[in-house]
Design an enzyme around this catalytic site. Sequence first.
Site, PDB file in Angstrom:
ATOM      1  N   ASP A 177       8.476 -29.326  35.626  1.00 30.33           N
ATOM      2  CA  ASP A 177       7.678 -28.610  36.626  1.00 30.33           C
ATOM      3  C   ASP A 177       6.555 -29.555  37.037  1.00 30.33           C
ATOM      4  OD1 ASP A 177       5.812 -26.804  37.968  1.00 30.33           O
ATOM      5  OD2 ASP A 177       6.874 -25.148  37.007  1.00 30.33           O
ATOM      6  N   PRO A 207      11.419 -21.965  42.750  1.00 33.62           N
ATOM      7  CA  PRO A 207      11.764 -21.322  44.027  1.00 33.62           C
ATOM      8  C   PRO A 207      12.652 -22.221  44.871  1.00 33.62           C
ATOM      9  CG  PRO A 207       9.508 -22.138  44.068  1.00 33.62           C
ATOM     10  CD  PRO A 207      10.010 -22.402  42.693  1.00 33.62           C
ATOM     11  N   ARG A 235      17.648 -18.827  42.950  1.00 31.52           N
ATOM     12  CA  ARG A 235      18.196 -18.672  44.300  1.00 31.52           C
ATOM     13  C   ARG A 235      19.468 -19.508  44.398  1.00 31.52           C
ATOM     14  NH1 ARG A 235      15.634 -14.867  44.577  1.00 31.52           N
ATOM     15  NH2 ARG A 235      14.037 -14.223  46.055  1.00 31.52           N
ATOM     16  N   GLU A 264      25.978 -15.153  48.681  1.00 32.06           N
ATOM     17  CA  GLU A 264      25.771 -13.754  48.282  1.00 32.06           C
ATOM     18  C   GLU A 264      25.365 -12.846  49.451  1.00 32.06           C
ATOM     19  OE1 GLU A 264      22.603 -14.525  45.388  1.00 32.06           O
ATOM     20  OE2 GLU A 264      21.314 -13.229  46.561  1.00 32.06           O
ATOM     21  N   HIS A 296      22.807 -10.594  41.713  1.00 30.95           N
ATOM     22  CA  HIS A 296      21.352 -10.626  41.932  1.00 30.95           C
ATOM     23  C   HIS A 296      20.670  -9.399  41.309  1.00 30.95           C
ATOM     24  CE1 HIS A 296      18.306 -12.641  44.822  1.00 30.95           C
ATOM     25  NE2 HIS A 296      17.675 -12.114  43.791  1.00 30.95           N
TER      26      HIS A 296
HETATM   27  P1  NAI Z   1       6.508 -18.672  40.059  1.00 27.02           P
HETATM   28  O1  NAI Z   1       5.938 -18.999  41.409  1.00 27.02           O
HETATM   29  O2  NAI Z   1       5.680 -17.963  39.049  1.00 27.02           O
HETATM   30  O3  NAI Z   1       7.020 -20.035  39.364  1.00 27.02           O
HETATM   31  C1  NAI Z   1       7.766 -21.005  40.006  1.00 27.02           C
HETATM   32  C2  NAI Z   1       7.512 -22.320  39.286  1.00 27.02           C
HETATM   33  O4  NAI Z   1       8.410 -23.300  39.826  1.00 27.02           O
HETATM   34  C3  NAI Z   1       6.086 -22.867  39.487  1.00 27.02           C
HETATM   35  O5  NAI Z   1       5.540 -23.216  38.232  1.00 27.02           O
HETATM   36  C4  NAI Z   1       6.282 -24.109  40.379  1.00 27.02           C
HETATM   37  O6  NAI Z   1       5.353 -25.146  40.104  1.00 27.02           O
HETATM   38  C5  NAI Z   1       7.699 -24.521  39.975  1.00 27.02           C
HETATM   39  N1  NAI Z   1       8.395 -25.333  40.976  1.00 27.02           N
HETATM   40  C6  NAI Z   1       8.306 -25.279  42.323  1.00 27.02           C
HETATM   41  N2  NAI Z   1       9.162 -26.178  42.877  1.00 27.02           N
HETATM   42  C7  NAI Z   1       9.767 -26.821  41.851  1.00 27.02           C
HETATM   43  C8  NAI Z   1      10.745 -27.858  41.778  1.00 27.02           C
HETATM   44  N3  NAI Z   1      11.271 -28.410  42.881  1.00 27.02           N
HETATM   45  N4  NAI Z   1      11.138 -28.269  40.542  1.00 27.02           N
HETATM   46  C9  NAI Z   1      10.623 -27.721  39.413  1.00 27.02           C
HETATM   47  N5  NAI Z   1       9.696 -26.733  39.436  1.00 27.02           N
HETATM   48  C10 NAI Z   1       9.279 -26.289  40.635  1.00 27.02           C
HETATM   49  O7  NAI Z   1       7.863 -17.884  40.363  1.00 27.02           O
HETATM   50  P2  NAI Z   1       8.591 -16.823  39.413  1.00 27.02           P
HETATM   51  O8  NAI Z   1       7.969 -15.489  39.576  1.00 27.02           O
HETATM   52  O9  NAI Z   1       8.731 -17.389  38.050  1.00 27.02           O
HETATM   53  O10 NAI Z   1      10.037 -16.764  40.111  1.00 27.02           O
HETATM   54  C11 NAI Z   1      10.905 -17.891  40.099  1.00 27.02           C
HETATM   55  C12 NAI Z   1      12.069 -17.628  41.032  1.00 27.02           C
HETATM   56  O11 NAI Z   1      12.881 -16.582  40.498  1.00 27.02           O
HETATM   57  C13 NAI Z   1      11.674 -17.092  42.417  1.00 27.02           C
HETATM   58  O12 NAI Z   1      11.376 -18.159  43.289  1.00 27.02           O
HETATM   59  C14 NAI Z   1      12.886 -16.338  42.852  1.00 27.02           C
HETATM   60  O13 NAI Z   1      13.698 -17.223  43.598  1.00 27.02           O
HETATM   61  C15 NAI Z   1      13.609 -15.984  41.557  1.00 27.02           C
HETATM   62  N6  NAI Z   1      13.686 -14.539  41.312  1.00 27.02           N
HETATM   63  C16 NAI Z   1      14.921 -13.996  41.018  1.00 27.02           C
HETATM   64  C17 NAI Z   1      15.069 -12.659  40.763  1.00 27.02           C
HETATM   65  C18 NAI Z   1      16.392 -12.064  40.437  1.00 27.02           C
HETATM   66  O14 NAI Z   1      16.550 -10.829  40.495  1.00 27.02           O
HETATM   67  N7  NAI Z   1      17.374 -12.846  40.068  1.00 27.02           N
HETATM   68  C19 NAI Z   1      13.895 -11.750  40.814  1.00 27.02           C
HETATM   69  C20 NAI Z   1      12.634 -12.420  41.066  1.00 27.02           C
HETATM   70  C21 NAI Z   1      12.551 -13.764  41.323  1.00 27.02           C
END
Ligand code: NAI
Length: 332
Positions: A177, A207, A235, A264, A296
């Site tokens: 990260d 993300p 995603r 999806e 999902h």
């Molecule tokens: P968050 O914003 O708390 O954490 C995302 C982390 O990824 C941050 O620490 C950021 O620095 C890091 N990051 C950004 N770009 C990066 C890269 N290229 N390489 C490595 N790290 C990188 O987000 P949260 O809440 O943890 O959610 C993560 C993802 O989970 C969301 O973006 C969403 O796509 C997915 N999600 C899936 C769900 C599901 O039902 N399957 C439900 C909710 C979220």
Amino acid sequence: MKILFFGAKSYDEKYFKECLKQEKYGGIEVNFIEPDLTPNTAVLANGYDAVCAFVNMDLSDQTIRTLNECGVKLILMRCAGYNNVDLGEAEKYGIRVAHVPSYSPESVAEHAMALVLTACRRTHKAYIKVRENNYSLVGLMGVSLHGRTAGIVGTGRIGAAMARICHGFGMKVIAYDMYPNKSLDFVTYVDLDTLLAESDLISLHCPLTEESYHMINIDTINKMKDGVILVNTSRGGLIKTMDLVQGIRENKFFAVGLDVYEEENGQVYEDKSDEILQHSTVARLLSFPNVMVTSHQGFFTEEALQAISETTLENALAFVRGEIGPNELTGK
Ligand code: NAI
């Protein structure tokens, strides 16, 4: 305030109606309709102050323009992701957009681990075999996670929860990260190539951005250990599906667990069991015995739905009060 709730499923209605019983939401009137919000259905919002939409809907420029013509002033996303919303267009018409940045990150992380355990202990196959009176263990050989290395890509809310779960399983946890999470003192941060090379389990939690689009492709797959377990609950666009299929065919993976995948949209959350599957890559993925796909549903727990309802209605109340709430994506 009148809110039109697009793409309403029975579970959405249940949790929102429960939440709406609270006195503070007395001034909010909600109507639930089945159609998803798209350029064609946006006109249904005529006469409403706000619409409530979800991650799988089409809030592109045309939808936003129609919502504006209908007099809609607020878009309430009942999800974290908003890559399906044309924020620039909303801003242009002064339509405010709010989302639910966090709701039970543990729910998604626990689903990621459920996929890991299912795919790596073949419980999806065992369940069917035993129901058919077949108690043979052939084809069910698993691997133990204890002592192996988990590589977490993205250690935000969900990735951190997954890191803690993996730590609890007795795994060594490494992560990639750009912004290391200081609360994870048991995690070693490494660069992406090192994570790919050293991990027995790779779990994606960053993300989808221009930078992360197709971060898992044939080049990065070739850098992984043979027999790696790959899980994606983030995603679909993070993984180039055709390259994943190639990697699976070349026996790179012990198991793959996908809660999200590129094709999806259009089928997620719908019962298509009577229809012919149109997507060939999904069909191919489903044909592999070591691949586990869910639709999902990482977020789909009672805790998450309660939190989503509460935060969405709080976002509506902030708008009513004339405030720019902390979860607003425009108007700042
Ligand atoms: P968050 O914003 O708390 O954490 C995302 C982390 O990824 C941050 O620490 C950021 O620095 C890091 N990051 C950004 N770009 C990066 C890269 N290229 N390489 C490595 N790290 C990188 O987000 P949260 O809440 O943890 O959610 C993560 C993802 O989970 C969301 O973006 C969403 O796509 C997915 N999600 C899936 C769900 C599901 O039902 N399957 C439900 C909710 C979220």
